[in-house]
Design an enzyme around this catalytic site. Structure first.
Site, PDB file in Angstrom:
ATOM      1  N   GLU A   1       0.828  -1.195   0.000  1.00  0.00           N
ATOM      2  CA  GLU A   1       0.000   0.000   0.000  1.00  0.00           C
ATOM      3  C   GLU A   1       0.864   1.247   0.000  1.00  0.00           C
ATOM      4  O   GLU A   1       1.949   1.273   0.595  1.00  0.00           O
ATOM      5  CB  GLU A   1      -0.941   0.009   1.207  1.00  0.00           C
ATOM      6  CG  GLU A   1      -2.057  -1.012   1.087  1.00  0.00           C
ATOM      7  CD  GLU A   1      -3.120  -0.872   2.161  1.00  0.00           C
ATOM      8  OE1 GLU A   1      -4.302  -1.115   1.850  1.00  0.00           O
ATOM      9  OE2 GLU A   1      -2.776  -0.529   3.311  1.00  0.00           O
TER      10      GLU A   1
ATOM     11  N   CYS B   1       5.761  -3.760  15.676  1.00  0.00           N
ATOM     12  CA  CYS B   1       5.329  -2.750  16.648  1.00  0.00           C
ATOM     13  C   CYS B   1       3.858  -3.001  16.983  1.00  0.00           C
ATOM     14  O   CYS B   1       3.032  -3.184  16.091  1.00  0.00           O
ATOM     15  CB  CYS B   1       5.513  -1.349  16.077  1.00  0.00           C
ATOM     16  SG  CYS B   1       7.224  -0.962  15.635  1.00  0.00           S
TER      17      CYS B   1
ATOM     18  N   SER C   1      11.984   7.155   7.668  1.00  0.00           N
ATOM     19  CA  SER C   1      11.582   6.864   9.043  1.00  0.00           C
ATOM     20  C   SER C   1      12.028   5.458   9.437  1.00  0.00           C
ATOM     21  O   SER C   1      11.840   4.503   8.680  1.00  0.00           O
ATOM     22  CB  SER C   1      10.060   6.980   9.177  1.00  0.00           C
ATOM     23  OG  SER C   1       9.641   6.649  10.482  1.00  0.00           O
TER      24      SER C   1
ATOM     25  N   GLU D   1      10.570  -1.607   7.233  1.00  0.00           N
ATOM     26  CA  GLU D   1      11.648  -0.907   7.930  1.00  0.00           C
ATOM     27  C   GLU D   1      12.701  -0.515   6.889  1.00  0.00           C
ATOM     28  O   GLU D   1      13.446  -1.369   6.395  1.00  0.00           O
ATOM     29  CB  GLU D   1      12.249  -1.809   9.011  1.00  0.00           C
ATOM     30  CG  GLU D   1      13.567  -1.340   9.602  1.00  0.00           C
ATOM     31  CD  GLU D   1      13.545   0.099  10.076  1.00  0.00           C
ATOM     32  OE1 GLU D   1      14.310   0.918   9.522  1.00  0.00           O
ATOM     33  OE2 GLU D   1      12.748   0.411  10.988  1.00  0.00           O
TER      34      GLU D   1
ATOM     35  N   CYS E   1      -1.335   6.933   9.591  1.00  0.00           N
ATOM     36  CA  CYS E   1      -0.104   6.363  10.134  1.00  0.00           C
ATOM     37  C   CYS E   1      -0.401   5.139  10.989  1.00  0.00           C
ATOM     38  O   CYS E   1      -1.233   5.185  11.894  1.00  0.00           O
ATOM     39  CB  CYS E   1       0.612   7.438  10.961  1.00  0.00           C
ATOM     40  SG  CYS E   1       2.135   6.872  11.729  1.00  0.00           S
TER      41      CYS E   1
ATOM     42  N   CYS F   1       0.930  -0.957  15.280  1.00  0.00           N
ATOM     43  CA  CYS F   1       0.974  -0.804  13.822  1.00  0.00           C
ATOM     44  C   CYS F   1       0.386  -2.029  13.125  1.00  0.00           C
ATOM     45  O   CYS F   1       0.752  -3.167  13.439  1.00  0.00           O
ATOM     46  CB  CYS F   1       2.416  -0.583  13.366  1.00  0.00           C
ATOM     47  SG  CYS F   1       2.600  -0.370  11.584  1.00  0.00           S
TER      48      CYS F   1
ATOM     49  N   SER G   1      11.707   6.607  15.216  1.00  0.00           N
ATOM     50  CA  SER G   1      10.496   6.332  15.985  1.00  0.00           C
ATOM     51  C   SER G   1      10.862   5.905  17.404  1.00  0.00           C
ATOM     52  O   SER G   1      11.331   4.787  17.618  1.00  0.00           O
ATOM     53  CB  SER G   1       9.678   5.231  15.297  1.00  0.00           C
ATOM     54  OG  SER G   1       9.253   5.652  14.024  1.00  0.00           O
ATOM     55  N   LEU G   2      10.638   6.793  18.371  1.00  0.00           N
ATOM     56  CA  LEU G   2      10.915   6.475  19.772  1.00  0.00           C
ATOM     57  C   LEU G   2       9.686   5.862  20.438  1.00  0.00           C
ATOM     58  O   LEU G   2       9.736   4.774  20.988  1.00  0.00           O
ATOM     59  CB  LEU G   2      11.343   7.733  20.526  1.00  0.00           C
ATOM     60  CG  LEU G   2      12.713   8.316  20.170  1.00  0.00           C
ATOM     61  CD1 LEU G   2      12.992   9.570  20.995  1.00  0.00           C
ATOM     62  CD2 LEU G   2      13.822   7.290  20.401  1.00  0.00           C
TER      63      LEU G   2
END
Length: 351
Positions: free
Chosen positions: A92, A116, A189, A160, A337, A119, A218-219
């Site tokens: 996507e 994650c 990112s 990733e 997101c 997500c 991304s923290l």
């Protein structure tokens, strides 16, 4: 992929045309048809001799475009595309328009191995990394679907990026030199992969001359314990090591790092969390981008209230941290997101 033309530079296409026994200007013609006209097959390039087009197709040379499977448009005009690769995988990509810009959120992998918890992409695991032409195609596909030239690109879709850094950096080169999108308008990112940030800086300088794109890390938590609860792979990358690598990246590139922080209602959105985060990133040439959680079916996390979001932001600002809040776009089409997956909506059901 040696028989795919999309993703090659003008110089590479000129050399390729000469190697095929033709003049170098034929390579420039192909470049124009690939990137400006957006052709999907060699037979469409009418500027080339018909016999050569036939010969190229017989030799299995191809443009390398993906197939549009489904397109959905949200109430705010955010447009999500489901694209199919030659081997039957699906990805996507999302076009996010405003009056002044069109941002394309692109995927770097089919699925994602980082898992994650907040997500949707990671729920199905990783199938494979995408090739350069498969990433570049997403920008062209959004341009066609929305009939508008993209101005910004963010690697914030599926996957990733630092686990596919070669293809990602080659894509950035292509977006910059072949499609005219400035590096400073491109964001990569990452959730963080040990030892890859300094390598990314060095590889970018080798491939691009300078690393001028924005790095977004991304923290999503202010400490190691909470981060491991949200990001399973974080156990292999201690918080302090991640921040040290960010500082090293800054030293190598001179580019400010952006930190992403998804706010999960009553989990990581307390003022105390904001104060702890400020202590971690304070005195660092950085920027914190807050993102309100966008719901997915598999998890029961809550989207924070606007009051809690504002309170969190105020704590960071009072402590001198540069901070912004990202607007959620495309929520009604699962295009926001954290909501991307390899599916599309039919009525109210995921298929």
């Amino acid at each position: 992929m040696k028989n795919v033309l999309l993703g090659r530079s003008a110089a590479e296409l000129e050399d390729w045309a000469v190697a095929q026994g033709h003049k170098s200007f034929r390579g420039r013609q192909i470049h124009d048809w690939l990137y400006n006209k957006g052709v999907k097959s060699l037979s469409e390039i009418s500027a080339l001799p018909k016999q050569w087009r036939t010969e190229l197709e017989a030799q299995t040379f191809r443009v390398g475009r993906l197939k549009l499977v489904h397109q959905s448009v949200a109430a705010d005009a955010t447009t999500k595309l489901l694209l199919a690769t030659d081997d039957g995988e699906t990805i996507e990509t999302v076009g996010i328009p405003t009056d002044q810009r069109l941002t394309v959120c692109i995927s770097s992998q089919v699925g994602c191995p980082m898992a994650c918890r907040f997500c949707a992409t990671g729920k199905s695991g990783l199938q494979r990394s995408l090739a350069t032409h498969e990433i570049v195609d997403q920008v062209l596909s959004v341009r066609e679907a929305m009939d508008r030239r993209p101005s910004h690109v963010v690697f914030m879709g599926m996957g990733e990026p630092l686990l596919n850094s070669e293809a990602v950096l080659e894509t950035i080169r292509c977006l910059n030199t072949d499609l005219g999108i400035g590096q400073r308008r491109i964001t990569v990112s990452t959730v963080g992969v040990p030892k890859t940030l300094p390598q990314l800086a060095e590889l970018a300088m080798e491939k691009l001359g300078r690393a001028q794109f924005t790095l977004a890390v991304s923290l999503h938590a202010p400490n190691q314990q909470l981060r491991e609860e949200l990001i399973p792979t974080a156990h292999a990358y201690p918080y302090d090591d991640l921040l040290d690598d960010c500082r090293h990246y800054l030293d190598l590139t001179g580019r400010r790092v952006s930190f992403e922080y998804i706010l999960l209602g009553e989990l990581n959105d307390h003022p105390e969390h904001a104060a702890e985060l400020a202590d971690r990133v304070g005195g660092f040439q950085s920027h914190v981008n807050l993102i309100a959680y966008n719901p997915i079916e598999e998890e029961e996390f809550k989207r924070p209230t606007s009051q809690r979001i504002e309170a969190f932001r105020r704590v960071l600002e009072r402590r001198g941290v540069a901070v912004s809040l990202r607007a959620s776009r495309g929520l009604d089409q699962n295009a926001a997101c954290g909501q991307l997956r390899r599916q599309h909506l039919t009525g109210s059901d995921l298929t």
